[in-house]
Design a protein around this motif. Structure first.
Motif, PDB file in Angstrom:
ATOM      1  N   ASP A  79      45.071  35.434  31.336  1.00  0.00           N
ATOM      2  CA  ASP A  79      44.494  36.607  30.691  1.00  0.00           C
ATOM      3  C   ASP A  79      43.545  37.317  31.663  1.00  0.00           C
ATOM      4  N   HIS A  80      43.407  38.627  31.474  1.00  0.00           N
ATOM      5  CA  HIS A  80      42.512  39.383  32.350  1.00  0.00           C
ATOM      6  C   HIS A  80      41.074  38.885  32.235  1.00  0.00           C
ATOM      7  N   SER A  81      40.727  38.331  31.090  1.00  0.00           N
ATOM      8  CA  SER A  81      39.369  37.824  30.897  1.00  0.00           C
ATOM      9  C   SER A  81      39.055  36.682  31.860  1.00  0.00           C
ATOM     10  N   VAL A  82      40.071  35.925  32.264  1.00  0.00           N
ATOM     11  CA  VAL A  82      39.858  34.851  33.248  1.00  0.00           C
ATOM     12  C   VAL A  82      39.429  35.448  34.583  1.00  0.00           C
ATOM     13  N   LEU A  83      40.079  36.546  34.975  1.00  0.00           N
ATOM     14  CA  LEU A  83      39.708  37.210  36.218  1.00  0.00           C
ATOM     15  C   LEU A  83      38.288  37.759  36.135  1.00  0.00           C
ATOM     16  N   VAL A  84      37.960  38.370  35.003  1.00  0.00           N
ATOM     17  CA  VAL A  84      36.627  38.960  34.851  1.00  0.00           C
ATOM     18  C   VAL A  84      35.551  37.882  34.906  1.00  0.00           C
ATOM     19  N   SER A  85      35.799  36.750  34.259  1.00  0.00           N
ATOM     20  CA  SER A  85      34.790  35.696  34.211  1.00  0.00           C
ATOM     21  C   SER A  85      34.505  35.117  35.593  1.00  0.00           C
ATOM     22  N   GLN A  86      35.510  35.126  36.461  1.00  0.00           N
ATOM     23  CA  GLN A  86      35.321  34.534  37.783  1.00  0.00           C
ATOM     24  C   GLN A  86      34.958  35.557  38.856  1.00  0.00           C
ATOM     25  N   LEU A  87      35.462  36.770  38.723  1.00  0.00           N
ATOM     26  CA  LEU A  87      35.313  37.739  39.801  1.00  0.00           C
ATOM     27  C   LEU A  87      34.414  38.917  39.449  1.00  0.00           C
ATOM     28  N   GLY A  88      34.145  39.095  38.178  1.00  0.00           N
ATOM     29  CA  GLY A  88      33.420  40.286  37.760  1.00  0.00           C
ATOM     30  C   GLY A  88      34.395  41.409  37.433  1.00  0.00           C
ATOM     31  N   THR A  89      33.892  42.413  36.724  1.00  0.00           N
ATOM     32  CA  THR A  89      34.758  43.480  36.225  1.00  0.00           C
ATOM     33  C   THR A  89      35.442  44.251  37.348  1.00  0.00           C
ATOM     34  N   GLU A  90      34.691  44.641  38.370  1.00  0.00           N
ATOM     35  CA  GLU A  90      35.257  45.483  39.426  1.00  0.00           C
ATOM     36  C   GLU A  90      36.321  44.748  40.229  1.00  0.00           C
ATOM     37  N   ASP A  91      36.041  43.512  40.653  1.00  0.00           N
ATOM     38  CA  ASP A  91      37.010  42.783  41.463  1.00  0.00           C
ATOM     39  C   ASP A  91      38.197  42.298  40.631  1.00  0.00           C
ATOM     40  N   ALA A  92      37.968  42.043  39.340  1.00  0.00           N
ATOM     41  CA  ALA A  92      39.094  41.704  38.467  1.00  0.00           C
ATOM     42  C   ALA A  92      40.063  42.880  38.381  1.00  0.00           C
ATOM     43  N   ARG A  93      39.519  44.101  38.297  1.00  0.00           N
ATOM     44  CA  ARG A  93      40.379  45.282  38.295  1.00  0.00           C
ATOM     45  C   ARG A  93      41.154  45.393  39.605  1.00  0.00           C
ATOM     46  N   LYS A  94      40.522  45.067  40.733  1.00  0.00           N
ATOM     47  CA  LYS A  94      41.217  45.117  42.025  1.00  0.00           C
ATOM     48  C   LYS A  94      42.384  44.139  42.060  1.00  0.00           C
ATOM     49  N   VAL A  95      42.169  42.937  41.502  1.00  0.00           N
ATOM     50  CA  VAL A  95      43.268  41.963  41.449  1.00  0.00           C
ATOM     51  C   VAL A  95      44.410  42.503  40.611  1.00  0.00           C
ATOM     52  N   TRP A  96      44.083  43.075  39.437  1.00  0.00           N
ATOM     53  CA  TRP A  96      45.123  43.659  38.594  1.00  0.00           C
ATOM     54  C   TRP A  96      45.896  44.743  39.347  1.00  0.00           C
ATOM     55  N   GLU A  97      45.180  45.618  40.022  1.00  0.00           N
ATOM     56  CA  GLU A  97      45.842  46.700  40.753  1.00  0.00           C
ATOM     57  C   GLU A  97      46.713  46.167  41.878  1.00  0.00           C
ATOM     58  N   ALA A 138      45.711  43.785  21.220  1.00  0.00           N
ATOM     59  CA  ALA A 138      44.579  43.574  22.121  1.00  0.00           C
ATOM     60  C   ALA A 138      45.018  43.565  23.574  1.00  0.00           C
ATOM     61  N   TRP A 139      46.161  42.944  23.835  1.00  0.00           N
ATOM     62  CA  TRP A 139      46.689  42.906  25.208  1.00  0.00           C
ATOM     63  C   TRP A 139      47.027  44.310  25.698  1.00  0.00           C
ATOM     64  N   GLN A 140      47.701  45.085  24.839  1.00  0.00           N
ATOM     65  CA  GLN A 140      48.057  46.444  25.228  1.00  0.00           C
ATOM     66  C   GLN A 140      46.807  47.281  25.478  1.00  0.00           C
ATOM     67  N   ALA A 141      45.801  47.138  24.617  1.00  0.00           N
ATOM     68  CA  ALA A 141      44.571  47.911  24.778  1.00  0.00           C
ATOM     69  C   ALA A 141      43.843  47.531  26.060  1.00  0.00           C
ATOM     70  N   SER A 142      43.848  46.244  26.402  1.00  0.00           N
ATOM     71  CA  SER A 142      43.149  45.809  27.612  1.00  0.00           C
ATOM     72  C   SER A 142      43.797  46.372  28.864  1.00  0.00           C
TER      73      SER A 142
END
Length: 421
Positions: A79-97, A138-142
């Motif tokens: 889940d994207h929340s796993v990325l956010v919890s470990q990397l923070g919002t900005e870097d989690a977005r970079k991983v997604w991109e 929720a997944w689609q909205a995220s």
């Protein structure tokens, strides 16, 4: 399980056999593993002018890259929340991109190198239970909040026009899709060879050592001395990666291919999209270009023979499509998927010259190609993307095959119990 039991192998494009390594060879980079990750890295490095040698224990695409479900998903399995919890919002977005760029990388390579692999768009995530519908929303909205606009929600009624099975809702992702994975990796291998990479098959690596001059990689009949080593064996990396660095466990996964179903195929999946459900021990399926249903799932804590898992696979297929209750499989095969506990991929370094990437947790068709590209870029001197993924923390996996089997069995039992509720 032999790869030539698979439908993929029976429909593989012609591909040259590569020699076995003999004697001593030198390279800028030695890549261990001839799957998506390793061949992607080799292609990227060769196109950048580096001398590359790939060592594959069997043949190109022999492992999970040539046996998987062929479904293409943007994003990691977690889940994207796993990325956010470990990397923070900005870097989690970079991983997604980066993962979205990984899907585009796949499509561009197919087009650029004219790889015949039946690539098509559209993957459908479907809700097995009423509670999954809220999770879908929720997944689609995220993902929409991340700027991803390729998703379309379908309620129970409209979903029947896409797949003729009993689900509560679904989301179509036009950014995903599916392909013939073995033909894709064989095409990548051909492109890497034409770019100058040297590939050696039937060349299992016994061990490697790093010294002041570089890395020495040894097989039974030869060795490679290189400036850098990339370990790209994923679930098949074995003892080449120290146990304290290997933060995944191999899980067996299996796929069956029916006979060609003719007009019935279009009735089952009118959209011809790849489909994946939302159970923890999920089912995934799609239509082949010759109208077979390729039905996957049946996670296992051990290596099962086809005859042992066929009844369970047929039962699961008939649960989804009662019309296929009497159908058997023309082909049934399996392989190992590297699963991390948090379902995020594991990137890392051993010293200054050795890099590895693995643990795609069932979502590696596009992600593994991105991983290979990021490893190659790190060797060249552009390590930002690789280092971003390498910041992800992973729980350790205790050593010992018997303990691994016990832990896998307990984990799968836990997931089965969660799927029941």
């Amino acid at each position: 399980m032999r790869q030539n039991d698979s439908w993929y192998q029976s429909t593989a494009n012609p591909a040259p056999a590569h020699p076995t390594l003999h004697g001593t060879e030198r390279a800028d980079v030695c890549v261990v593993g001839g799957g998506f990750t390793g061949i992607s890295a080799a292609l990227e490095l060769a196109e950048a002018g580096r001398r590359v040698i790939v060592l594959e224990a069997e043949r190109i695409g022999w492992g999970c890259s040539g046996r998987n479900g062929g479904q293409i998903n943007p994003g990691p399995a977690c889940d994207h929340s796993v990325l956010v919890s470990q990397l923070g919002t900005e870097d989690a977005r970079k991983v997604w991109e980066l993962t979205v760029a990984g899907v585009e990388l796949l499509r561009c390579r197919v087009a650029r190198h004219r790889i015949e692999c039946n690539l098509k768009s559209g993957i459908l995530l479907v809700a097995n239970k009423p509670r999954h519908v809220d999770e879908l929303h929720a997944w689609q909205a995220s993902l929409q909040a991340l700027g991803y606009d390729r998703l379309t929600f379908h309620d129970r009624t409209s979903l029947t026009g896409l797949v003729a099975a009993d689900y509560h809702a679904g989301v179509m992702d036009e950014g995903g899709g599916d392909l013939h994975p073995l033909n894709y990796v064989l095409g990548l291998g051909d492109a890497a060879a034409r770019a100058g990479a040297r590939v050696f098959e039937q060349s299992a690596v016994l061990d490697w050592q790093e010294d002041a001059a570089g890395v020495v990689v040894r097989t039974a009949t030869g060795q490679v001395r290189a400036g850098h080593l990339l370990l790209a064996g994923n679930a098949y990396v074995g003892g080449l990666l120290p146990w304290h660095a290997r933060r995944f466990m191999p899980i067996g996964s299996y796929i069956g291919a029916t006979r060609p179903l003719g007009a019935l195929a279009e009735q089952l999946i009118p959209s011809r999209a790849a489909v994946c459900d939302m159970k923890h021990l999920l089912d995934y399926y799609r239509l082949s270009h010759d109208n077979r249903l390729l039905f996957g799932g049946r996670a296992s804590s051990y290596d099962a023979r086809p005859e042992r898992i066929e009844p369970a696979m047929r039962k699961r297929m008939a649960t989804v499509f009662p019309q296929l209750a009497g159908e058997r499989f023309d082909f049934l095969w399996g392989g190992k998927v590297a699963m991390t506990l948090n379902k995020a991929p594991q990137f890392g370094r051993l010293g200054q010259r050795v890099l590895f990437a693995q643990g795609y947790s069932g979502q590696g068709v596009a992600l593994s190609g991105l991983a290979g590209q990021l490893m190659a870029q790190a060797v060249i001197g552009r390590s930002e993307g690789f280092d971003l993924f390498a910041r992800m923390r992973h729980a350790p996996v205790p050593p010992g095959a018997p303990l691994h089997t016990a832990i896998r069995a307990l984990a799968l039992l836990w997931y089965r119990l969660r799927d029941i509720r």
